[in-house]
Design a protein around this motif. Structure first.
Motif, PDB file in Angstrom:
ATOM      1  N   GLU A 142      -2.697  -0.573   5.763  1.00 45.19           N
ATOM      2  CA  GLU A 142      -4.034  -0.064   5.419  1.00 45.19           C
ATOM      3  C   GLU A 142      -3.973   0.781   4.148  1.00 45.19           C
ATOM      4  O   GLU A 142      -4.878   0.728   3.314  1.00 45.19           O
ATOM      5  CB  GLU A 142      -4.614   0.738   6.588  1.00 45.19           C
ATOM      6  N   HIS A 143      -2.917   1.563   3.991  1.00 39.33           N
ATOM      7  CA  HIS A 143      -2.705   2.352   2.774  1.00 39.33           C
ATOM      8  C   HIS A 143      -2.618   1.415   1.561  1.00 39.33           C
ATOM      9  O   HIS A 143      -3.253   1.652   0.531  1.00 39.33           O
ATOM     10  CB  HIS A 143      -1.419   3.172   2.932  1.00 39.33           C
ATOM     11  N   LEU A 144      -1.849   0.321   1.705  1.00 37.49           N
ATOM     12  CA  LEU A 144      -1.711  -0.637   0.611  1.00 37.49           C
ATOM     13  C   LEU A 144      -3.019  -1.362   0.327  1.00 37.49           C
ATOM     14  O   LEU A 144      -3.367  -1.590  -0.832  1.00 37.49           O
ATOM     15  CB  LEU A 144      -0.604  -1.656   0.929  1.00 37.49           C
ATOM     16  N   LEU A 170       4.067  -7.440   2.176  1.00 41.59           N
ATOM     17  CA  LEU A 170       3.717  -6.028   1.985  1.00 41.59           C
ATOM     18  C   LEU A 170       4.202  -5.516   0.630  1.00 41.59           C
ATOM     19  O   LEU A 170       3.488  -4.797  -0.064  1.00 41.59           O
ATOM     20  CB  LEU A 170       4.285  -5.186   3.130  1.00 41.59           C
ATOM     21  N   GLU A 171       5.413  -5.887   0.250  1.00 40.44           N
ATOM     22  CA  GLU A 171       5.949  -5.444  -1.039  1.00 40.44           C
ATOM     23  C   GLU A 171       5.166  -6.023  -2.210  1.00 40.44           C
ATOM     24  O   GLU A 171       4.924  -5.339  -3.206  1.00 40.44           O
ATOM     25  CB  GLU A 171       7.435  -5.791  -1.146  1.00 40.44           C
ATOM     26  N   LEU A 172       4.746  -7.269  -2.110  1.00 41.06           N
ATOM     27  CA  LEU A 172       3.927  -7.862  -3.170  1.00 41.06           C
ATOM     28  C   LEU A 172       2.626  -7.081  -3.343  1.00 41.06           C
ATOM     29  O   LEU A 172       2.242  -6.744  -4.469  1.00 41.06           O
ATOM     30  CB  LEU A 172       3.629  -9.324  -2.869  1.00 41.06           C
ATOM     31  N   VAL A 173       1.963  -6.777  -2.243  1.00 37.70           N
ATOM     32  CA  VAL A 173       0.706  -6.022  -2.318  1.00 37.70           C
ATOM     33  C   VAL A 173       0.963  -4.628  -2.890  1.00 37.70           C
ATOM     34  O   VAL A 173       0.202  -4.134  -3.716  1.00 37.70           O
ATOM     35  CB  VAL A 173       0.024  -5.950  -0.934  1.00 37.70           C
ATOM     36  N   GLY A 222      -0.618  -3.399  -6.451  1.00 40.87           N
ATOM     37  CA  GLY A 222      -1.526  -2.259  -6.453  1.00 40.87           C
ATOM     38  C   GLY A 222      -2.993  -2.646  -6.440  1.00 40.87           C
ATOM     39  O   GLY A 222      -3.830  -1.902  -6.946  1.00 40.87           O
ATOM     40  N   LEU A 223      -3.325  -3.796  -5.895  1.00 47.38           N
ATOM     41  CA  LEU A 223      -4.714  -4.245  -5.857  1.00 47.38           C
ATOM     42  C   LEU A 223      -5.318  -3.971  -4.493  1.00 47.38           C
ATOM     43  O   LEU A 223      -4.668  -4.133  -3.473  1.00 47.38           O
ATOM     44  CB  LEU A 223      -4.802  -5.742  -6.162  1.00 47.38           C
ATOM     45  N   SER A 224      -6.570  -3.562  -4.477  1.00 53.10           N
ATOM     46  CA  SER A 224      -7.203  -3.218  -3.202  1.00 53.10           C
ATOM     47  C   SER A 224      -8.362  -4.142  -2.846  1.00 53.10           C
ATOM     48  O   SER A 224      -9.058  -3.887  -1.899  1.00 53.10           O
ATOM     49  CB  SER A 224      -7.702  -1.767  -3.249  1.00 53.10           C
ATOM     50  N   ASP A 225      -8.534  -5.209  -3.594  1.00 57.88           N
ATOM     51  CA  ASP A 225      -9.647  -6.111  -3.296  1.00 57.88           C
ATOM     52  C   ASP A 225      -9.209  -7.171  -2.281  1.00 57.88           C
ATOM     53  O   ASP A 225      -8.253  -6.979  -1.547  1.00 57.88           O
ATOM     54  CB  ASP A 225     -10.193  -6.752  -4.574  1.00 57.88           C
ATOM     55  N   GLY A 226      -9.853  -8.295  -2.241  1.00 52.17           N
ATOM     56  CA  GLY A 226      -9.549  -9.350  -1.301  1.00 52.17           C
ATOM     57  C   GLY A 226      -8.157  -9.937  -1.470  1.00 52.17           C
ATOM     58  O   GLY A 226      -7.658 -10.628  -0.590  1.00 52.17           O
ATOM     59  N   PHE A 227      -7.504  -9.657  -2.594  1.00 50.13           N
ATOM     60  CA  PHE A 227      -6.154 -10.133  -2.831  1.00 50.13           C
ATOM     61  C   PHE A 227      -5.205  -9.646  -1.737  1.00 50.13           C
ATOM     62  O   PHE A 227      -4.409 -10.417  -1.211  1.00 50.13           O
ATOM     63  CB  PHE A 227      -5.669  -9.666  -4.205  1.00 50.13           C
ATOM     64  N   ALA A 228      -5.292  -8.371  -1.399  1.00 48.37           N
ATOM     65  CA  ALA A 228      -4.419  -7.814  -0.363  1.00 48.37           C
ATOM     66  C   ALA A 228      -4.649  -8.521   0.969  1.00 48.37           C
ATOM     67  O   ALA A 228      -3.694  -8.893   1.655  1.00 48.37           O
ATOM     68  CB  ALA A 228      -4.650  -6.316  -0.226  1.00 48.37           C
ATOM     69  N   ASP A 229      -5.892  -8.727   1.341  1.00 49.98           N
ATOM     70  CA  ASP A 229      -6.193  -9.415   2.600  1.00 49.98           C
ATOM     71  C   ASP A 229      -5.670 -10.846   2.572  1.00 49.98           C
ATOM     72  O   ASP A 229      -5.154 -11.342   3.574  1.00 49.98           O
ATOM     73  CB  ASP A 229      -7.697  -9.422   2.865  1.00 49.98           C
ATOM     74  N   HIS A 230      -5.803 -11.506   1.437  1.00 40.00           N
ATOM     75  CA  HIS A 230      -5.322 -12.883   1.302  1.00 40.00           C
ATOM     76  C   HIS A 230      -3.807 -12.946   1.484  1.00 40.00           C
ATOM     77  O   HIS A 230      -3.295 -13.778   2.230  1.00 40.00           O
ATOM     78  CB  HIS A 230      -5.716 -13.441  -0.067  1.00 40.00           C
TER      79      HIS A 230
END
Length: 86
Positions: A18-20, A53-56, A60-68
């Motif tokens: 969630e932090h990421l 997790l390391e990629l996210v 350092g992106l917080s948009d839909g990229f992290a969810d994807h």
């Protein structure tokens, strides 16, 4: 009474993910050292793999990229989800 080790791990990974997702960039080791992290993962949630997790974190992106990224298994070598070192 403290949570069972597996539950504590799941809570820590949930809190870090969630932090990421919110754009945080703390490393896993720094996250663990920063104190206990309570979290309530949703029912049926499975921790993402360390590579995802390391990629996210690095992106350092917080948009839909992290969810994807966090919603997909790793590529076809070895275990689909490599756990974080606990």
């Amino acid at each position: 009474m403290s949570p069972a080790p597996d539950r504590a791990y799941e809570q820590a990974v949930w809190a870090w993910s969630e932090h990421l997702r919110s754009g945080g960039t703390s490393t896993w080791s720094a996250w663990l050292a920063s104190g206990p992290h309570d979290g309530s993962p949703p029912e049926g949630w499975a921790p993402p793999g360390a590579a995802q997790l390391e990629l996210v974190r690095r992106a350092g992106l917080s948009d839909g990229f992290a969810d994807h990224v966090l919603g997909r298994p790793g590529p076809g070598r070895g275990l689909a989800q490599q756990p974080l070192t606990w």
